[in-house]
Write a protein that holds these residues in place. Structure first.
Motif, PDB file in Angstrom:
ATOM      1  N   ARG B 381     -10.412  -1.515   0.523  1.00  0.00           N
ATOM      2  CA  ARG B 381      -9.277  -2.521   0.470  1.00  0.00           C
ATOM      3  C   ARG B 381      -8.159  -1.739  -0.227  1.00  0.00           C
ATOM      4  O   ARG B 381      -7.907  -2.399  -1.379  1.00  0.00           O
ATOM      5  CB  ARG B 381      -9.765  -3.653   0.172  1.00  0.00           C
ATOM      6  N   ALA B 382      -8.015  -0.498  -0.211  1.00  0.00           N
ATOM      7  CA  ALA B 382      -7.087   0.218  -1.028  1.00  0.00           C
ATOM      8  C   ALA B 382      -5.633  -0.287  -0.990  1.00  0.00           C
ATOM      9  O   ALA B 382      -5.373  -0.799   0.153  1.00  0.00           O
ATOM     10  CB  ALA B 382      -7.030   1.835  -0.688  1.00  0.00           C
ATOM     11  N   ALA B 383      -4.989  -0.348  -2.077  1.00  0.00           N
ATOM     12  CA  ALA B 383      -3.542  -0.839  -2.074  1.00  0.00           C
ATOM     13  C   ALA B 383      -2.700   0.373  -1.631  1.00  0.00           C
ATOM     14  O   ALA B 383      -2.824   1.512  -1.620  1.00  0.00           O
ATOM     15  CB  ALA B 383      -3.267  -0.672  -3.705  1.00  0.00           C
ATOM     16  N   TRP B 384      -2.033  -0.255  -0.547  1.00  0.00           N
ATOM     17  CA  TRP B 384      -1.136   0.672   0.113  1.00  0.00           C
ATOM     18  C   TRP B 384      -0.036   1.359  -0.544  1.00  0.00           C
ATOM     19  O   TRP B 384       0.202   2.670   0.046  1.00  0.00           O
ATOM     20  CB  TRP B 384      -0.270  -0.396   0.893  1.00  0.00           C
ATOM     21  N   ARG B 385       0.373   1.053  -1.507  1.00  0.00           N
ATOM     22  CA  ARG B 385       1.276   1.585  -2.661  1.00  0.00           C
ATOM     23  C   ARG B 385       0.411   2.928  -3.024  1.00  0.00           C
ATOM     24  O   ARG B 385       1.132   4.377  -3.161  1.00  0.00           O
ATOM     25  CB  ARG B 385       1.578   1.050  -3.786  1.00  0.00           C
ATOM     26  N   ASP B 386      -0.870   2.860  -3.304  1.00  0.00           N
ATOM     27  CA  ASP B 386      -1.403   3.948  -3.857  1.00  0.00           C
ATOM     28  C   ASP B 386      -1.832   5.042  -2.880  1.00  0.00           C
ATOM     29  O   ASP B 386      -1.789   6.149  -2.931  1.00  0.00           O
ATOM     30  CB  ASP B 386      -2.911   3.668  -4.364  1.00  0.00           C
ATOM     31  N   ALA B 387      -2.126   4.525  -1.568  1.00  0.00           N
ATOM     32  CA  ALA B 387      -2.654   5.365  -0.527  1.00  0.00           C
ATOM     33  C   ALA B 387      -1.623   5.992   0.298  1.00  0.00           C
ATOM     34  O   ALA B 387      -1.834   7.117   0.936  1.00  0.00           O
ATOM     35  CB  ALA B 387      -3.600   4.367   0.564  1.00  0.00           C
ATOM     36  N   VAL B 388      -0.267   5.179   0.674  1.00  0.00           N
ATOM     37  CA  VAL B 388       0.649   5.696   1.308  1.00  0.00           C
ATOM     38  C   VAL B 388       1.980   5.684   0.678  1.00  0.00           C
ATOM     39  O   VAL B 388       2.636   6.954   0.764  1.00  0.00           O
ATOM     40  CB  VAL B 388       0.699   4.569   2.745  1.00  0.00           C
ATOM     41  N   GLY B 389       2.315   4.542   0.032  1.00  0.00           N
ATOM     42  CA  GLY B 389       3.726   4.641  -0.555  1.00  0.00           C
ATOM     43  C   GLY B 389       4.294   3.176  -0.482  1.00  0.00           C
ATOM     44  O   GLY B 389       3.823   2.333  -0.392  1.00  0.00           O
ATOM     45  N   GLU B 390       5.695   3.182  -0.532  1.00  0.00           N
ATOM     46  CA  GLU B 390       6.556   2.026  -0.263  1.00  0.00           C
ATOM     47  C   GLU B 390       6.126   1.280   0.754  1.00  0.00           C
ATOM     48  O   GLU B 390       6.030   1.648   1.897  1.00  0.00           O
ATOM     49  CB  GLU B 390       7.846   2.273  -0.734  1.00  0.00           C
ATOM     50  N   LEU B 391       6.405  -0.188   0.731  1.00  0.00           N
ATOM     51  CA  LEU B 391       6.074  -1.031   1.729  1.00  0.00           C
ATOM     52  C   LEU B 391       7.342  -1.098   2.788  1.00  0.00           C
ATOM     53  O   LEU B 391       8.506  -1.316   2.047  1.00  0.00           O
ATOM     54  CB  LEU B 391       5.816  -2.423   1.458  1.00  0.00           C
ATOM     55  N   VAL B 392       7.402  -0.627   4.127  1.00  0.00           N
ATOM     56  CA  VAL B 392       8.557  -0.871   4.896  1.00  0.00           C
ATOM     57  C   VAL B 392       7.951  -1.573   5.996  1.00  0.00           C
ATOM     58  O   VAL B 392       7.115  -1.098   6.881  1.00  0.00           O
ATOM     59  CB  VAL B 392       8.893   0.692   5.385  1.00  0.00           C
ATOM     60  N   PRO B 393       8.404  -2.617   6.189  1.00  0.00           N
ATOM     61  CA  PRO B 393       8.092  -3.776   7.186  1.00  0.00           C
ATOM     62  C   PRO B 393       8.385  -3.074   8.657  1.00  0.00           C
ATOM     63  O   PRO B 393       9.414  -2.254   8.797  1.00  0.00           O
ATOM     64  CB  PRO B 393       9.110  -4.865   6.996  1.00  0.00           C
ATOM     65  N   GLU B 394       7.606  -3.152   9.603  1.00  0.00           N
ATOM     66  CA  GLU B 394       7.632  -2.846  10.944  1.00  0.00           C
ATOM     67  C   GLU B 394       9.184  -3.206  11.489  1.00  0.00           C
ATOM     68  O   GLU B 394       9.554  -4.408  11.224  1.00  0.00           O
ATOM     69  CB  GLU B 394       6.641  -3.597  11.825  1.00  0.00           C
ATOM     70  N   GLY B 395       9.678  -2.068  12.075  1.00  0.00           N
ATOM     71  CA  GLY B 395      11.106  -2.500  12.713  1.00  0.00           C
ATOM     72  C   GLY B 395      12.300  -1.998  11.603  1.00  0.00           C
ATOM     73  O   GLY B 395      13.315  -2.146  11.905  1.00  0.00           O
ATOM     74  N   ALA B 396      12.099  -1.969  10.311  1.00  0.00           N
ATOM     75  CA  ALA B 396      13.096  -1.797   9.612  1.00  0.00           C
ATOM     76  C   ALA B 396      13.579  -0.268   9.545  1.00  0.00           C
ATOM     77  O   ALA B 396      13.018   0.624  10.120  1.00  0.00           O
ATOM     78  CB  ALA B 396      12.348  -1.916   7.699  1.00  0.00           C
TER      79      ALA B 396
END
Lengths: 65, 396
Positions: B381-396
């Motif tokens: 259940r890794a945190a998205w910020r740690d694994a990928v980066g900033e949160l960008v909603p679909e379609g943004a």
């Protein structure tokens, strides 16, 4: 124990590699199973049997217990 | 415990029976199946069987000797018709009453149907008999209409094209499989159909199977020699009506996959609470059937040391010359990011976000280690910020 794999049946799910990494590996290019040791030592037998049950392609068979 | 009854003789039921024996259970195991065949594998039906690479003798899940070695009381070709929870017996279509002190319900799903699809030119694809009947009709130049561009419909369309069949694929949504895999991956799958000469028509609602083809909701007839209806499945819980078990979207189970004391659900039919994702789910994928069958066998044998069933779901799908593999819970995602490769090359790895967590991963043509690394991110259940980066909603 002796293990056989039916390579054409393998779907490359990698379940066996997660359970018994000393016995099974996957080809880099397509994920198909590579049998590292067809006569695994006793301490790995339970993991190999579990791999055979879990394999989603029924591609692993323990032919001699 | 001296008598376990397993209802459903496919992947989940077999895994339960096998695991009971592996864990040292020596009592009776009655394995009940409505089809006349030994337990067999379903994923190859829409792939190697339909495509004529394999004959039917390749699909049994176990060699006859291995099945014999389990010492099962096999009741094949006989459906279960009722359950008496208080009396602890299962009723069979042949009139038998089978007592149990442990019960595994693994009766799977059946295809959803369309009005008028009872004729011999109308097909579904769930059983070996279904697959053999359809493939007999798939000869070069024949016109096949596939209703539903989900994984099953897409695989069948791809195989049929490989056999030289003219294929029209009808899909009600704008982008096939978008809720499951996201818009961008869905569009890639749509392009693959176009590239291989499939007439994919999206946003099309089918009303019925009619003489000479299928009738759309707007009255248009799409002509076909054969029709494959692949519009999803219905859990086989009818035989449990009135039993006292909770039936909703399948057999409702708790986090241990239990439906009642000593009664467990496994495989496509079971909806259970997966504590890893904190939500209830019912999964119609091959690996889940086995894993859940194993888990319920262990919980049945160890009532004082039960473990919640908390898997990372996995599925694969073969379409044309590529294989899709995915881990986790993709449905309901809020963001998809391609972290390796490129969609247009059909070699990529995409990760899926729900909330602030990595919820899933889907890959085509990627090395297995890359996929396993991301599976681990889902499993922890890794945190998205740690694994990928900033949160960008679909379609943004």
């Amino acid at each position: 124990m002796r293990v056989e794999v039916d390579v054409p049946k393998c779907v490359g799910s990698g379940q066996c590699v997660m359970i018994a990494p000393d016995v099974f590996d996957q080809r880099e290019e397509d994920g198909i199973v590579v049998l590292l040791n067809d006569r695994p030592p006793a301490e790995l037998h339970a993991d190999v049997e579990e791999s055979a049950v879990v394999c989603p392609a029924a591609a692993i068979r323990v032919v001699e217990k | 415990m001296k008598q376990v009854v397993v209802v459903g003789a496919s992947a989940a039921g077999l895994a339960a029976a096998e695991t009971l024996r592996r864990e040292g259970y020596e009592g009776t195991i009655t394995l009940i199946g409505d089809e006349p065949y030994h337990p067999y594998d379903r994923p190859p039906l829409s792939k190697q069987i339909l495509g004529r690479q394999w004959e039917a003798d390749r699909v049994p899940l176990r060699a006859p000797a291995d099945l014999d070695g389990l010492g099962l009381d096999l009741r094949l070709g006989t459906a279960a018709t009722g359950l008496d929870l208080a009396g602890r017996t299962v009723a069979l279509a042949d009139g038998a009453r089978v007592p149990y002190d442990g019960l595994v319900i693994a009766t799977g799903v059946r295809p959803r149907r369309l009005p008028g699809d009872g004729g011999e030119r109308a097909h579904v694809l769930r059983t070996l008999d279904d697959a053999l009947a359809l493939r007999d009709r798939l000869v070069p130049g024949r016109r096949l209409v596939v209703v539903g561009a989900g994984f099953l419909g897409a695989e069948a369309a791809a195989v049929a094209r490989g056999l030289g069949v003219e294929v029209t694929l009808l899909e009600p949504t704008p982008v096939p499989l978008a809720p499951a895999v996201g818009e961008r991956v869905g569009r890639m799958l749509a392009e693959a159909h176009h590239d291989h000469g499939v007439d994919l028509r999206t946003g099309v609602t089918v009303a019925e199977v009619a003489d000479g083809g299928v009738r759309l909701a707007d009255g248009t007839l799409v002509e076909a020699d054969e029709v494959l209806v692949a519009i999803g499945s219905v859990p086989n819980t009818d035989w449990l009506e009135g039993s006292g078990l909770t039936l909703g979207n399948g057999l409702e189970c708790d986090e241990y996959s239990a439906a009642a004391p000593g009664v467990y659900g496994a495989g496509d039919v079971a909806r259970w609470h997966n504590p890893l994702f904190g939500t209830a789910m019912r999964i119609e994928h091959r690996t889940n059937a086995t894993e859940q069958g194993m888990a319920v066998a262990r919980n049945l044998l160890r009532p004082d040391a039960r473990k919640p069933f908390a898997p990372v779901p996995y599925f694969w799908s073969d379409q044309y010359d590529f294989r899709i593999q995915a881990y986790g819970l993709l449905r309901g995602h809020e963001e998809v990011t391609v972290v390796e490769g490129a969609l247009e090359e059909r070699k990529f790895l995409a990760v899926y976000r729900s909330g602030d967590r990595v919820a899933g991963v889907l890959a085509v043509g990627m090395p297995p280690k890359a996929l396993r690394t991301w599976r681990q991110a889902v499993a922890t259940r890794a945190a998205w910020r740690d694994a990928v980066g900033e949160l960008v909603p679909e379609g943004a």
